[in-house]
Design an enzyme around this catalytic site. Structure first.
Site, PDB file in Angstrom:
ATOM      1  N   ASP A  68      -6.335   3.803  -1.172  1.00  0.00           N
ATOM      2  CA  ASP A  68      -7.103   3.289  -2.414  1.00  0.00           C
ATOM      3  C   ASP A  68      -7.986   4.344  -3.069  1.00  0.00           C
ATOM      4  O   ASP A  68      -8.395   4.145  -3.991  1.00  0.00           O
ATOM      5  CB  ASP A  68      -8.386   2.264  -1.701  1.00  0.00           C
ATOM      6  CG  ASP A  68      -8.065   0.950  -2.096  1.00  0.00           C
ATOM      7  OD1 ASP A  68      -7.449   0.773  -3.008  1.00  0.00           O
ATOM      8  OD2 ASP A  68      -8.720   0.180  -1.219  1.00  0.00           O
ATOM      9  N   GLN A  99      -9.867  -4.892   1.524  1.00  0.00           N
ATOM     10  CA  GLN A  99     -10.127  -5.235   0.274  1.00  0.00           C
ATOM     11  C   GLN A  99     -11.583  -5.376  -0.020  1.00  0.00           C
ATOM     12  O   GLN A  99     -12.290  -5.987   0.890  1.00  0.00           O
ATOM     13  CB  GLN A  99      -9.461  -6.777   0.001  1.00  0.00           C
ATOM     14  CG  GLN A  99      -9.497  -7.565  -0.926  1.00  0.00           C
ATOM     15  CD  GLN A  99      -8.727  -6.828  -2.378  1.00  0.00           C
ATOM     16  OE1 GLN A  99      -7.768  -6.272  -1.976  1.00  0.00           O
ATOM     17  NE2 GLN A  99      -9.053  -7.045  -3.513  1.00  0.00           N
ATOM     18  N   LYS A 131      -0.377  -7.983  -3.374  1.00  0.00           N
ATOM     19  CA  LYS A 131      -0.085  -6.678  -2.824  1.00  0.00           C
ATOM     20  C   LYS A 131       1.052  -7.002  -1.616  1.00  0.00           C
ATOM     21  O   LYS A 131       2.059  -6.146  -1.515  1.00  0.00           O
ATOM     22  CB  LYS A 131      -1.277  -6.094  -1.957  1.00  0.00           C
ATOM     23  CG  LYS A 131      -2.249  -5.675  -3.029  1.00  0.00           C
ATOM     24  CD  LYS A 131      -3.702  -5.145  -2.607  1.00  0.00           C
ATOM     25  CE  LYS A 131      -4.655  -5.105  -3.657  1.00  0.00           C
ATOM     26  NZ  LYS A 131      -6.043  -4.793  -3.448  1.00  0.00           N
TER      27      LYS A 131
HETATM   28  N1  GUN Z   1     -11.377  -4.916  -4.926  1.00  0.00           N
HETATM   29  C1  GUN Z   1     -11.188  -4.994  -6.417  1.00  0.00           C
HETATM   30  N2  GUN Z   1     -10.318  -3.944  -6.768  1.00  0.00           N
HETATM   31  C2  GUN Z   1      -9.963  -3.122  -5.505  1.00  0.00           C
HETATM   32  C3  GUN Z   1      -9.147  -2.266  -5.280  1.00  0.00           C
HETATM   33  O1  GUN Z   1      -8.626  -1.441  -5.881  1.00  0.00           O
HETATM   34  N3  GUN Z   1      -9.033  -1.884  -3.796  1.00  0.00           N
HETATM   35  C4  GUN Z   1      -9.731  -2.462  -2.838  1.00  0.00           C
HETATM   36  N4  GUN Z   1      -9.576  -2.207  -1.476  1.00  0.00           N
HETATM   37  N5  GUN Z   1     -10.131  -3.495  -3.272  1.00  0.00           N
HETATM   38  C5  GUN Z   1     -10.696  -3.907  -4.481  1.00  0.00           C
END
Ligand code: GUN
Length: 292
Positions: free
Chosen positions: A120, A97, A53
């Site tokens: 998200d 995350q 990211k």
């Molecule tokens: N963990 C696995 N996929 C995601 C996601 O799309 N966003 C976040 N914040 N954590 C994750």
């Protein structure tokens, strides 16, 4: 005949090219879209997602703040950091995350992010609006799946879609988007999960099969209808001593066997994964536009 491989990397890079232009325009008007990313703990898969990211932000010219906290961080400390990012005008989107360490209440953290920065799409307000078909941030993996289908000219309207998996992050929201009265929606959707009886009987009826159950190679060739479109959301690490890093990545679908049954299929890696990050960038850029 072997299936056509849906190249998520390529489709993602096309969308990112369009985003790049939008970022340049925003910057020309004095706005640099910003993303705040918070990682708690040492989970290796999470670390690798977070660094992907960061890289994507750099490539697009976004501002990013990446905070890595130890696993012992308290819930109050994490909430305080979310508050700081909520109040930081340089940050348009906040991503914490997941999964979080067990001592932290994930729902409380998700609900602390203000909906205006919920890139998200996990906040109850965003989920509620999505279900109502209102304009909102859509969750990144489900939105990425819809974009993959559209870019691959898969007809979703009227199709029998079977989703295997019912997580809040993928299964439930993707089922909802497929059901919605919008482009990439209007499908007939069935959701299967760990308690579903005779799963194979149901998946074999799918024109489009979405595997998001988090179990390596759970979907075998006999579970796939001839000519189905198969979207594999799984990213599972399985031990492999022939690899330098000691593991290899496999999806939720037995890929080689599925290639002979499906008409189109996403690989792992290089299918859904790049789309998830791209839709996060998309949401962040759109959030920055709302600053105007
Ligand atoms: N963990 C696995 N996929 C995601 C996601 O799309 N966003 C976040 N914040 N954590 C994750």
């Amino acid at each position: 005949m072997a299936a056509q491989i849906i190249d998520g990397k390529l489709i993602a890079s096309e969308i990112r090219e369009d985003l790049k232009k939008e970022v340049l325009e925003l910057k020309a008007s004095g706005i640099t879209p910003g993303l705040g990313v918070i990682l708690v703990g040492e989970d290796p898969a999470s670390r690798s997602y977070v660094s992907a990211k960061e890289k994507a932000c750099d490539n697009l010219g976004l501002y990013s703040e990446n905070v890595k906290l130890p696993a012992e961080t308290t819930e109050e400390e994490l909430l305080a950091l979310v508050d700081t990012m909520n109040n930081n005008s340089k940050i348009d989107g906040i991503l914490v995350q997941l999964p979080l360490p067990k001592h932290i209440d994930t729902d409380r953290v998700i609900m602390r992010i203000i909906p205006e920065k919920d890139v998200d799409g996990f906040h109850p307000q965003s989920i509620g609006k999505m279900i109502m078909g209102k304009d909102t941030f859509l969750p990144c993996t489900p939105h990425g799946i819809i974009k993959l289908l559209l870019h691959s000219n898969v007809k979703v309207e009227g199709a029998n879609v079977v989703v295997v998996g019912r997580s809040n992050i993928v299964g439930k929201p993707v089922a909802n988007l497929l059901l919605s009265k919008s482009e990439g929606g209007n499908a007939t959707v069935t959701v299967c999960h760990s308690r579903t009886k005779n799963i194979a009987e149901i998946t074999r009826r799918a024109d489009i099969l979405i595997a998001a159950i988090g179990k390596p190679e759970f979907i075998t060739a006999d579970m796939i209808k001839d000519g189905a479109v198969v979207i594999d959301v799984g990213v599972n690490r399985v031990d492999d001593s022939t690899k330098k890093r000691g593991y290899r990545l496999v999806g939720d679908v037995e890929y080689k066997a599925a290639l002979e049954k499906a008409s189109k299929i996403t690989p792992v890696p290089g299918g859904v994964g790049p789309m998830t990050i791209t839709m996060l960038m998309y949401n962040t850029v759109n959030s920055a536009k709302n600053r105007k």
